[in-house]
Design an enzyme around this catalytic site. Sequence first.
Site, short mmCIF file in Angstrom:
data_model
loop_
_atom_site.label_atom_id
_atom_site.label_comp_id
_atom_site.label_asym_id
_atom_site.label_seq_id
_atom_site.Cartn_x
_atom_site.Cartn_y
_atom_site.Cartn_z
CE LYS A 185 39.19 18.31 -5.65
NZ LYS A 185 39.18 18.45 -7.12
CE LYS A 220 37.57 25.26 -2.54
NZ LYS A 220 38.28 24.91 -3.67
CE LYS A 223 31.97 23.25 -10.18
NZ LYS A 223 33.15 22.90 -10.97
P1 TYM Z 1 37.10 24.43 -10.44
O1 TYM Z 1 36.26 23.75 -11.48
O2 TYM Z 1 37.11 23.87 -9.06
O3 TYM Z 1 36.71 25.93 -10.33
C1 TYM Z 1 36.66 26.75 -11.47
C2 TYM Z 1 37.10 28.16 -11.16
O4 TYM Z 1 36.29 28.70 -10.10
C3 TYM Z 1 37.14 29.19 -9.08
N1 TYM Z 1 36.47 28.94 -7.78
C4 TYM Z 1 36.24 29.90 -6.88
N2 TYM Z 1 36.49 31.23 -6.89
C5 TYM Z 1 36.09 31.93 -5.82
N3 TYM Z 1 35.46 31.39 -4.75
C6 TYM Z 1 35.19 30.07 -4.68
N4 TYM Z 1 34.56 29.55 -3.65
C7 TYM Z 1 35.59 29.26 -5.80
N5 TYM Z 1 35.47 27.94 -6.09
C8 TYM Z 1 36.03 27.77 -7.30
C9 TYM Z 1 38.41 28.37 -9.19
O5 TYM Z 1 39.51 29.04 -8.61
C10 TYM Z 1 38.54 28.23 -10.68
O6 TYM Z 1 39.15 29.38 -11.24
N6 TYM Z 1 41.71 22.96 -11.50
C11 TYM Z 1 40.68 23.87 -11.88
C12 TYM Z 1 40.19 23.72 -13.30
C13 TYM Z 1 41.26 23.79 -14.35
C14 TYM Z 1 41.89 24.97 -14.81
C15 TYM Z 1 42.79 24.56 -15.82
C16 TYM Z 1 41.77 26.33 -14.46
C17 TYM Z 1 41.78 22.75 -15.06
N7 TYM Z 1 42.68 23.21 -15.95
C18 TYM Z 1 43.57 25.47 -16.51
C19 TYM Z 1 42.58 27.24 -15.15
C20 TYM Z 1 43.46 26.81 -16.15
C21 TYM Z 1 39.48 23.60 -10.99
O7 TYM Z 1 39.29 22.56 -10.45
O8 TYM Z 1 38.60 24.60 -10.97
#
Ligand code: TYM
Length: 337
Positions: free
Chosen positions: A113, A200, A203
């Site tokens: 990022k 992957k 967003k």
């Molecule tokens: P975020 O918002 O990017 O994504 C949310 C969840 O979706 C999963 N994910 C995917 N799984 C499979 N294939 C993909 N292409 C894909 N893209 C996203 C992510 O692994 C995630 O589980 N840092 C985290 C958010 C967060 C969080 C937490 C998660 C903040 N605090 C505490 C768990 C516990 C994030 O940016 O996810």
Amino acid sequence: MGRPRVLSGVQPTGALHLGNWLGAIRNWVDLQDSHDTFVCVVDLHAITVPHAPERLAQDTLSTAALYLACGMDPQRCSIFIQSQVSAHSELGWLLNCVTPLNWLERMIQFKEKAVKHGDNVSVGLLDYPVLMAADILLYDADLVPVGEDQKQHLELARDIAQQRVNARFGSKDAPVLKVPKPMILKEGARVMSLTDGRSKMSKSDPNEGSRITLLDPPELITKKIKRAKTDPERGLEFGNPDRPETDNLLGLYSILSGIGREAAAAECAEMGWGQFKPLLAEATVAALEPIQARHRELMADRSELDRVLTEGQQNAETVANATLQRVRDALGLAKRS
Ligand code: TYM
């Protein structure tokens, strides 16, 4: 002993996509029967990169509504908004003070990022995994169901809890923080882009054709799948390293149709793309249709959503404030009178 605890969250940056659903939310839905489940919309994470303030609150509510529409049941879980439970920011600060800077500098997502945002990299972006550790550790979570891309952040949360808090401020018999385990299921843990089977689904990809969002209308889903990258070969198969797009699209079909990998591989082994793509589009539209209908209802009358989020916040605060107090005491901060 109560039921094991689960904590997870998604950022409210734009519409959630198939990766977020299949990699994360779908697993939460299965866990809520057997686990004490807390899920939050992590809006404080969404402001670590430049964002649109006029859209943030609406996107946050829409994300919470999607949790419900995907099957999270407020009778069996707590749903809340991260920024409304101030213990997240406070524990984040306390953990900042014990986390070595170089642990953060080596985070892959930060490096990726940071390149994208050039001169505009905030301290918050670097610090993001510490806030994520606070999210998890506040709830004494046993399990954190996430997609593959979050694995490194979870290892960091474990290291902070174990090496930087428990080892320094706790005792063997009375650890300050619970050390959580990641839960990364094989299926759906890494949904790939529709335009490049080696990166992957994300967003932040500027090409909207690379992802299917949970709120895309049927015509758009069909169009995106029609344009999805394929290869010149006939027949679909799993596990061929030279055919990443095929592996991804077949994987999506196997989950979204509900028939599973074996049946999907058998059904599509001889199929050409012209036959397969409409099938995948149909399965995707059918899987998302009930989610979209429920989401529309929840957003049209916000009373239920407001009620769920208020209750979720109260449940979250009870657990989070108790953990925060434990950490404050362990670090030796003066007690409030
Ligand atoms: P975020 O918002 O990017 O994504 C949310 C969840 O979706 C999963 N994910 C995917 N799984 C499979 N294939 C993909 N292409 C894909 N893209 C996203 C992510 O692994 C995630 O589980 N840092 C985290 C958010 C967060 C969080 C937490 C998660 C903040 N605090 C505490 C768990 C516990 C994030 O940016 O996810």
